[in-house]
Write a protein that holds these residues in place. Structure first.
Motif, PDB file in Angstrom:
ATOM      1  N   TYR A  84     -24.562 -32.278 -23.242  1.00 48.56           N
ATOM      2  CA  TYR A  84     -25.725 -32.007 -22.394  1.00 48.56           C
ATOM      3  C   TYR A  84     -25.632 -30.613 -21.799  1.00 48.56           C
ATOM      4  O   TYR A  84     -26.580 -29.828 -21.852  1.00 48.56           O
TER       5      TYR A  84
ATOM      6  N   LYS B 287     -28.183 -27.606 -22.798  1.00 44.40           N
ATOM      7  CA  LYS B 287     -29.037 -27.103 -21.724  1.00 44.40           C
ATOM      8  C   LYS B 287     -28.605 -25.725 -21.266  1.00 44.40           C
ATOM      9  O   LYS B 287     -29.177 -25.172 -20.336  1.00 44.40           O
TER      10      LYS B 287
ATOM     11  N   PHE C 141     -31.685 -35.624 -24.222  1.00 44.26           N
ATOM     12  CA  PHE C 141     -31.803 -35.283 -22.799  1.00 44.26           C
ATOM     13  C   PHE C 141     -32.458 -36.435 -22.049  1.00 44.26           C
ATOM     14  O   PHE C 141     -32.021 -36.845 -20.980  1.00 44.26           O
TER      15      PHE C 141
END
Lengths: 357, 345
Positions: free
Chosen positions: A227, A231, A32
């Motif tokens: 990502y 997330k 991240f």
């Protein structure tokens, strides 16, 4: 033996994934950080934004624009860019695809707490994509959608009085576009497509266009997916139902195969594209204003107006490929062909146009 | 199409041609490229790169016709032929040298220079070891061989005082090369690599006479004139279509060309509109202009420097720094130099 230690924090946390860009193992947190940091560095190095600007994020509900909205909001707060962010969405009118993805955008509005405006093709142009595909067929409809969307974004942005538009184009998109422009022989676009910010050189243009930028230019599509997945971002992941026959599909497959052979190929293609210089003596289109809608255009009548004219007149191929010849023929025919009393088809068209006006 | 005889070949859409018209068309294309820019001086020594493949064989025949005594507007240069023998790299290679000597020395009577691909190296196995043990990908192997061949051709040309080097690269191959180079980061060199005359090297100018001729046209010409090319093995023979970047690109271009017959010429025309970047510094590996800044292009790694010196750079001082362009730097990452030679790494 493959290493299972994150190369970034060196063993503090165990690796959870292999980063597509560098093929190195990373743990989630470091991934991240690396991803966000690289976008921040791109924004800073290319000077994409200035404090106090209002930025419209072109939001489709797909992974690229969702990640873009999330990351921009995050970086705006973390590094104090001082930007006002808004979401701008375009409804093309594709049943089963766009209506679902718009629900996602509406949820994003809630989740990221950003203002949202939605514009539809139907209200802007009088035609939805479903209607267009019925009239045009399945092969050239992407042209309509692309041309209309670009104008729609600009019009929406002007309505919202924003300073810039940010789109979610990623590295794979740009690599595909470079190759596609070479294969199609479009030297003018080839010159512009690697720019991270376009429309900003308003000194030599009379018409000011809203600049648009691509903060995700160096981010791999695979990394964006990773990502968004890790997330747990809310995004809509189905392909447009009309896209399978597009020319771009051939190039997309090629790039995917290339990436498998050599992951750095995508960045290498972008590097190559940036190195291409067009001969100054090449004939390039000049920017002027459309006679009908006053939008910027390289021709007397802009592509969008031409396409709409074709759709309304029942000759949907107008403006697609070599039918420019047909258009000129039509114009000539109307002038010389028949007198007012004739029932020839050219008179029928003239009647249709007057009726619509 | 033009003369109402029975057609035998279609090279462009809707243009069937009979044999005679096709040959005229083909030869005309070749001769007009040749005389368009007055490239060759009278009596100039010119080196023709012969690989044994269909393009270079056709090239030789056309040049031989052009140089012959009763040719119309006879060509005025002096031809030499170079052949690079790669058979040491492939265990099953047929003895190709004899055939080459037979064609060029016995039939055509041109001075022939055959050089082995491991020419001038300490040990016959150096190149083989480099390619098969230290290089991890087929892409890297192909590219190393390509650069080595170019280097050797330049060396031969300089040695024989030839100021021009003619290659048989045809439009189809050049278009594939363009895309494949872009995929490897060599975009800066595309404008140079598809030029008719390429002055990257100060001493030897590369001339690409077939650059506007398609591989299909060459194949047809060879067939109609019973021109036989030599069976030739190269590093990517018998490997799959996804085994290297070049092969992948070749498949893409051929597939697209089938569906859209103007693909190859469009790619070529696009690259023709690109500006040449002739910065003075050259990459030590591929001989083309450097497209990176001074500090980024410097090679820090001693092992790789040694490698390049040995294989690619026979002239300069061994203390000079080595510079490589972006694509070559990427290429070298696929090469793991000898691990047991020093204590570095």
């Amino acid at each position: 033996m493959p290493s299972t230690i994150c190369v970034s924090c060196r063993g503090e946390r165990s690796a959870a994934l292999v980063r597509p860009k560098t093929s190195e193992p990373y743990c989630k947190i470091c991934f991240f950080q690396a991803f966000e940091r690289e976008i921040h560095e791109t924004i800073v190095k290319e000077q994409l934004f200035k404090p106090g600007e209002t930025i419209a994020i072109a939001a489709s509900g797909g992974k690229d624009s969702t990640v873009l909205a999330y990351v921009l909001k995050l970086l705006n707060e973390r590094h104090s860019y001082g930007l006002n962010l808004v979401l701008l969405s375009i409804d093309e009118g594709i049943t089963g695809y766009r209506d679902d993805s718009l629900e996602t955008v509406k949820r994003n509005q809630q989740q990221y707490d950003l203002p949202l405006i939605i514009l539809t093709y139907k209200e802007l142009y009088g035609w939805s994509m479903d209607e267009i595909v019925k009239a045009v067929g399945r092969k050239n409809n992407c042209t309509f959608c692309g041309v209309f969307r670009r104008q729609a974004l600009d019009r929406g942005a002007m309505k919202l009085s924003v300073n810039k538009i940010a789109t979610g184009h990623n590295a794979d998109d740009i690599a595909e576009t470079i190759l596609m422009n070479i294969l199609r022989g479009d030297i003018a676009r080839l010159k512009r497509c690697t720019s991270i910010i376009t429309g900003d050189e308003s000194d030599d243009n009379e018409v000011s266009v809203i600049p648009r930028c691509k903060p995700l230019k160096y981010a791999y599509e695979k990394e964006i997916v990773l990502y968004a997945f890790y997330k747990r971002l809310d995004y809509f992941s189905t392909e447009c139902i009309y896209s399978p026959n597009a020319y771009r599909g051939n190039i997309r497959t090629y790039i995917k195969d290339l990436e498998r052979l050599r992951p750095s190929s995508i960045i290498d293609i972008i590097h190559s594209g940036e190195q291409l210089i067009v001969k100054p003596t090449t004939k390039l289109p000049v920017q002027r204003i459309c006679e009908r809608c006053s939008y910027c255009s390289s021709m007397p009548i802009c592509k969008a107006c031409l396409l709409i004219e074709g759709l309304n007149k029942g000759i949907p191929k107008l403006g697609i490929g070599k039918t420019e010849r047909y258009r000129k023929e039509m114009q000539q025919k109307q002038d010389q062909c028949c007198n007012d009393q004739s029932l020839c088809h050219c008179m029928k068209e003239k009647l249709t146009v007057t009726e619509q006006n | 199409m033009s003369c109402d005889e029975d057609a035998c070949v279609i090279v462009r859409i809707a243009d069937p041609m009979c044999r005679k018209c096709f040959e005229e068309f083909f030869i005309h294309k070749f001769r007009s490229t040749l005389s368009k820019s007055n490239i060759f001086g009278r009596g100039e020594h010119v080196l023709i790169a012969y690989s044994g493949g269909p393009s270079s064989t056709a090239l030789l025949h056309l040049i031989a016709d052009g140089l012959s005594v009763n040719a119309r507007r006879r060509l005025q240069f002096q031809a030499h032929v170079a052949f690079i023998d790669e058979s040491s790299l492939y265990p099953d290679a047929i003895n190709i040298r004899e055939k080459v000597i037979d064609l060029i020395t016995n039939q055509l009577h041109y001075p022939l220079h055959i050089v082995s691909i491991d020419d001038n190296l300490d040990n016959d196995n150096t190149l083989k070891e480099l390619l098969f043990q230290q290089t991890k990908s087929l892409t890297a192997r192909e590219e190393l061989i390509r650069r080595r061949k170019l280097k050797l051709l330049f060396d031969i040309a300089i040695r024989e005082k030839c100021t021009k080097l003619i290659t048989g690269d045809n439009c189809t191959k050049l278009s594939t090369q363009i895309l494949s180079d872009i995929a490897q980061g060599k975009g800066a060199h595309v404008a140079l690599e598809c030029n008719l005359t390429d002055t990257t090297n100060d001493l030897v100018t590369i001339v690409r006479l077939f650059r506007e001729i398609m591989s299909k046209e060459i194949a047809m010409y060879n067939r109609l004139n019973s021109i036989e090319s030599l069976q030739n093995v190269d590093i990517s023979t018998m490997s799959g279509i996804q085994s290297s970047i070049f092969k992948l690109t070749e498949t893409l271009v051929n597939d697209l060309q089938r569906q859209f017959p103007s693909t190859v010429s469009t790619i070529f025309r696009t690259s023709d509109k690109l500006e040449k970047n002739l910065k003075p510094e050259r990459c030590d590996l591929c001989c083309y202009p450097l497209n990176l800044d001074e500090d980024q292009s410097l090679l820090p790694d001693q092992d790789r420097i040694k490698l390049i010196r040995q294989l690619f750079d026979t002239t300069s001082d061994s203390n000079d720094p080595v510079h490589v362009c972006y694509a070559c730097r990427r290429l070298l990452r696929d090469v793991q130099p000898n691990l047991q030679s020093n204590n570095q790494e």
